[in-house]
Enzyme design. Structure first.
Site, PDB file in Angstrom:
ATOM      1  CG  ASP A  97     -27.760 -52.926  71.458  1.00 50.08           C
ATOM      2  OD1 ASP A  97     -27.542 -51.984  70.670  1.00 50.08           O
ATOM      3  OD2 ASP A  97     -27.735 -52.806  72.706  1.00 50.08           O
ATOM      4  NE  ARG A 122     -26.870 -56.779  72.773  1.00 55.01           N
ATOM      5  CZ  ARG A 122     -25.709 -56.832  72.125  1.00 55.01           C
ATOM      6  NH1 ARG A 122     -24.650 -56.232  72.618  1.00 55.01           N
ATOM      7  NH2 ARG A 122     -25.592 -57.489  70.978  1.00 55.01           N
ATOM      8  NE  ARG A 167     -22.074 -54.194  78.926  1.00 52.75           N
ATOM      9  CZ  ARG A 167     -22.623 -53.871  77.760  1.00 52.75           C
ATOM     10  NH1 ARG A 167     -22.864 -54.802  76.863  1.00 52.75           N
ATOM     11  NH2 ARG A 167     -22.948 -52.618  77.485  1.00 52.75           N
ATOM     12  CG  HIS A 196     -18.162 -55.629  74.772  1.00 54.24           C
ATOM     13  ND1 HIS A 196     -19.234 -55.144  74.053  1.00 54.24           N
ATOM     14  CD2 HIS A 196     -18.679 -56.543  75.637  1.00 54.24           C
ATOM     15  CE1 HIS A 196     -20.349 -55.729  74.470  1.00 54.24           C
ATOM     16  NE2 HIS A 196     -20.037 -56.584  75.434  1.00 54.24           N
ATOM     17  CB  CYS A 296     -19.584 -54.315  67.606  1.00 56.87           C
ATOM     18  SG  CYS A 296     -18.509 -53.587  68.818  1.00 56.87           S
TER      19      CYS A 296
END
Ligand code: ARG
Length: 303
Positions: A97, A122, A167, A196, A296
């Site tokens: 990612d 992550r 998140r 997000h 992103c």
């Protein structure tokens, strides 16, 4: 959608030239001006979907890393042709990612607030990005609170919009306000597709103060109180359909005039054109399998 020609003055930052083929723009649309940007990107050499931390990810479905790199390269070249500077961070094996550099931190005035990721998959990206920031002349602020960088933290004019719900923690919003000494507006995300903030809000005019600052957003992504806040702060916002937002159409990058968006977001494209922006569509279908789009893959570096 407009094809890019690097010799075209429209695509050079600061250019006020308008092209003749933009007849779809309304005569009343304000004149938009692009300004030079600096971005951080990461080639998706190790991209795959091997775990599931958002509803877009299906580890059982095969991914095509070569295609991901090809599509990413088109995005990279688009920014370069627009005249922006793009820095690259080396991809790390085992961190599929890492291509989504927006999550690597949040930077204003040379100060880089690092990321502290929600999921262990992550987690190692946080220190990797902070190391890059430090080596490249940024003052690094190590975060104490869980936050996923520009994925959930957006600078709009001088104001910071910060997302929570899936998140980044509300505590990180307080930390942000302390670090940068700016107003931070907390927005609560409620739809797991828009996990997000940068999947639910597009920042359109970021650089000329709060007066002209504007956004596009999908109301369904937010709880009632956040929707009201957005209506109050941005009465002139572009309200984007769930259809366009649902393919991460809002996950876009604007330089004030050129707005790089998902090619399939045709409704949003039209809305932008009507408002005097120049939408440029790119296809990142392979990276959408990880739950990410244009924004992103792009972290803004503000010196
Ligand atoms: N698979 C990544 C995750 O779930 C995608 C991140 C997308 N990044 C973003 N800025 N929205 O964390």
């Amino acid at each position: 959608m407009t094809a890019i020609d690097s010799t075209d003055a429209r695509f050079r930052p600061g250019s006020r030239e308008r092209a003749s083929d933009t007849s779809a723009e309304s005569d009343t649309a304000p004149r938009r001006v692009s300004s030079h940007r600096t971005y951080l990107m990461c080639r998706p050499e190790h991209f795959t979907v091997s775990y599931r931390i958002n509803p877009w990810m299906h580890p059982q479905e095969p991914t095509d890393t070569r295609k991901a790199v090809e599509q990413w390269t088109t995005l990279y070249e688009t920014f370069v042709r627009l005249g922006h500077d793009v820095h690259l961070i080396d991809p790390i094996p085992g961190l599929p990612d890492m291509v989504y550099t927006a999550n690597g931190g949040f930077i204003i005035d040379g100060v880089a607030y690092g990321a502290l990721f929600t999921y262990p998959q992550r987690a190692p990206e946080g220190p990797a990005f902070m190391e890059w920031f430090g080596q490249n002349g940024f003052r690094v602020v190590e975060p104490k609170q869980v936050n996923e960088g520009e994925g959930d933290i957006l600078l709009v004019g001088t104001r910071i919009l910060a997302g929570t719900g899936f998140r980044s923690s509300v505590e990180s919003h307080r930390e942000l306000a302390e670090v940068f000494g700016r107003e931070v507006v907390t927005l609560k995300l409620v739809d797991p597709r828009f996990y997000h903030l940068d999947t639910a809000i597009a920042v359109l005019d970021p650089l000329d103060g709060d007066e002209n600052a504007n956004i596009g957003y999908v109301p369904a992504a937010f709880d009632e109180a956040s929707r009201r806040k957005l209506e109050e702060l941005y009465p002139d916002a572009v309200i984007v359909s769930e259809e366009d937002a649902g393919i991460l159409g809002l996950n876009s990058i604007s330089d004030g005039y050129n707005v790089v968006i998902a090619k399939r977001a045709v409704g949003f494209e039209k809305q932008l054109r009507e408002r005097g922006y120049n939408p440029i569509g790119v296809d990142l279908s392979e990276l959408l399998r990880g739950g990410g789009g244009v924004k992103c893959c792009t972290l803004e570096l503000r010196r």
